[in-house]
Design a protein around this motif. Structure first.
Motif, PDB file in Angstrom:
ATOM      1  N   LEU A 125      47.962   7.987  50.453  1.00 13.64           N
ATOM      2  CA  LEU A 125      47.167   8.513  49.349  1.00 13.64           C
ATOM      3  C   LEU A 125      46.921   7.461  48.276  1.00 13.64           C
ATOM      4  CD1 LEU A 125      48.917  11.983  48.861  1.00 13.64           C
ATOM      5  CD2 LEU A 125      47.013  11.397  50.373  1.00 13.64           C
ATOM      6  N   TYR A 167      41.889  15.355  47.664  1.00 13.50           N
ATOM      7  CA  TYR A 167      42.101  15.469  49.106  1.00 13.50           C
ATOM      8  C   TYR A 167      41.946  16.912  49.551  1.00 13.50           C
ATOM      9  CZ  TYR A 167      43.882  10.781  48.552  1.00 13.50           C
ATOM     10  OH  TYR A 167      43.985   9.447  48.261  1.00 13.50           O
ATOM     11  N   ASP A 190      42.737  22.147  48.449  1.00 14.72           N
ATOM     12  CA  ASP A 190      42.454  20.822  47.897  1.00 14.72           C
ATOM     13  C   ASP A 190      43.519  20.466  46.871  1.00 14.72           C
ATOM     14  OD1 ASP A 190      40.141  20.999  49.405  1.00 14.72           O
ATOM     15  OD2 ASP A 190      38.806  21.283  47.689  1.00 14.72           O
ATOM     16  N   VAL A 243      44.830  15.995  56.499  1.00 15.88           N
ATOM     17  CA  VAL A 243      44.602  15.658  55.095  1.00 15.88           C
ATOM     18  C   VAL A 243      43.564  14.551  55.085  1.00 15.88           C
ATOM     19  CG1 VAL A 243      45.556  14.713  52.958  1.00 15.88           C
ATOM     20  CG2 VAL A 243      46.921  16.318  54.326  1.00 15.88           C
ATOM     21  N   LYS A 244      42.458  14.777  54.376  1.00 14.17           N
ATOM     22  CA  LYS A 244      41.386  13.789  54.271  1.00 14.17           C
ATOM     23  C   LYS A 244      40.930  13.698  52.823  1.00 14.17           C
ATOM     24  CE  LYS A 244      39.591  14.529  58.923  1.00 14.17           C
ATOM     25  NZ  LYS A 244      38.406  14.881  59.730  1.00 14.17           N
ATOM     26  N   GLU A 245      40.547  12.495  52.403  1.00 13.66           N
ATOM     27  CA  GLU A 245      40.015  12.324  51.059  1.00 13.66           C
ATOM     28  C   GLU A 245      38.664  13.007  50.948  1.00 13.66           C
ATOM     29  OE1 GLU A 245      38.677   8.879  47.837  1.00 13.66           O
ATOM     30  OE2 GLU A 245      39.520   8.261  49.763  1.00 13.66           O
TER      31      GLU A 245
END
Length: 184
Positions: free
Chosen positions: A69, A75, A115, A145-147
């Motif tokens: 992160l 995220y 989020d 988990v993705k930005e």
């Protein structure tokens, strides 16, 4: 004369969220690795899923995200329950040993999403946790988990900050649209 029901206000119109690359390692549980499982053997990784088999309440499966992160970025986290017999499960995000946010408890097959914004890398981790008292039996896959990448405004001057720049005024039934303080 303008009726208040004729007034329209608009804000910026942005593209749907775009997501960055996957930050969870082995979120599809292809191998028995990269996750810290609770003791007791009721939670295992096998056959491409995280399997809670008659697990007691509050059994946590954890993965650190501290090296993935960036502080200040947003995220999107998600997981999918692929099989469900009993109990409840939630995915949660922690920093520095404290719960920051998480999904609602899920008690059925389906996907949950939430989020969060990273504020420190210290103790940044996600967990999947059995929530119901008594027996919790379900299988989980596709932990992610993705930005959330910044959107791009799609409408020129959608908030009418610069009067009608980018817009063509028209008339309807003898009235002309005007802009005053960002209101049409």
């Amino acid at each position: 004369m303008t009726r208040s029901s004729d007034l329209v206000t608009m804000g910026p119109v942005v593209a749907p969220d775009k997501l960055g690359t996957e930050l969870v390692t082995n979120g599809t549980f292809d191998t028995d690795s990269d996750w810290t499982l609770p003791s007791g053997g009721a939670v295992t990784i096998a056959n491409g899923v995280l399997d809670y088999s008659s697990a007691a309440q509050y059994k946590r499966t954890v993965q650190s995200l501290a090296s993935s992160l960036v502080v200040g970025r947003r995220y999107r986290a998600s997981f999918r329950v692929t099989s469900f017999t009993a109990g409840l499960v939630a995915m949660r995000y922690f920093e520095n040993g404290s719960l920051v946010t998480g999904s609602a408890n899920r008690g059925a097959v389906g996907t949950s999403t939430f989020d969060f914004t990273c504020t420190t890398l210290t103790g940044a981790e996600i967990d999947l946790r059995s929530q119901a008292s008594g027996s919790n039996t379900f299988q989980i896959d596709d932990v992610s988990v993705k930005e959330i990448l910044p959107g791009q405004e799609l409408v020129v001057n959608g908030a009418f900050d610069t009067n009608t720049t980018g817009w063509t005024a028209g008339t309807t039934s003898g009235t002309t649209a005007t802009v005053s303080s960002g209101v049409v």
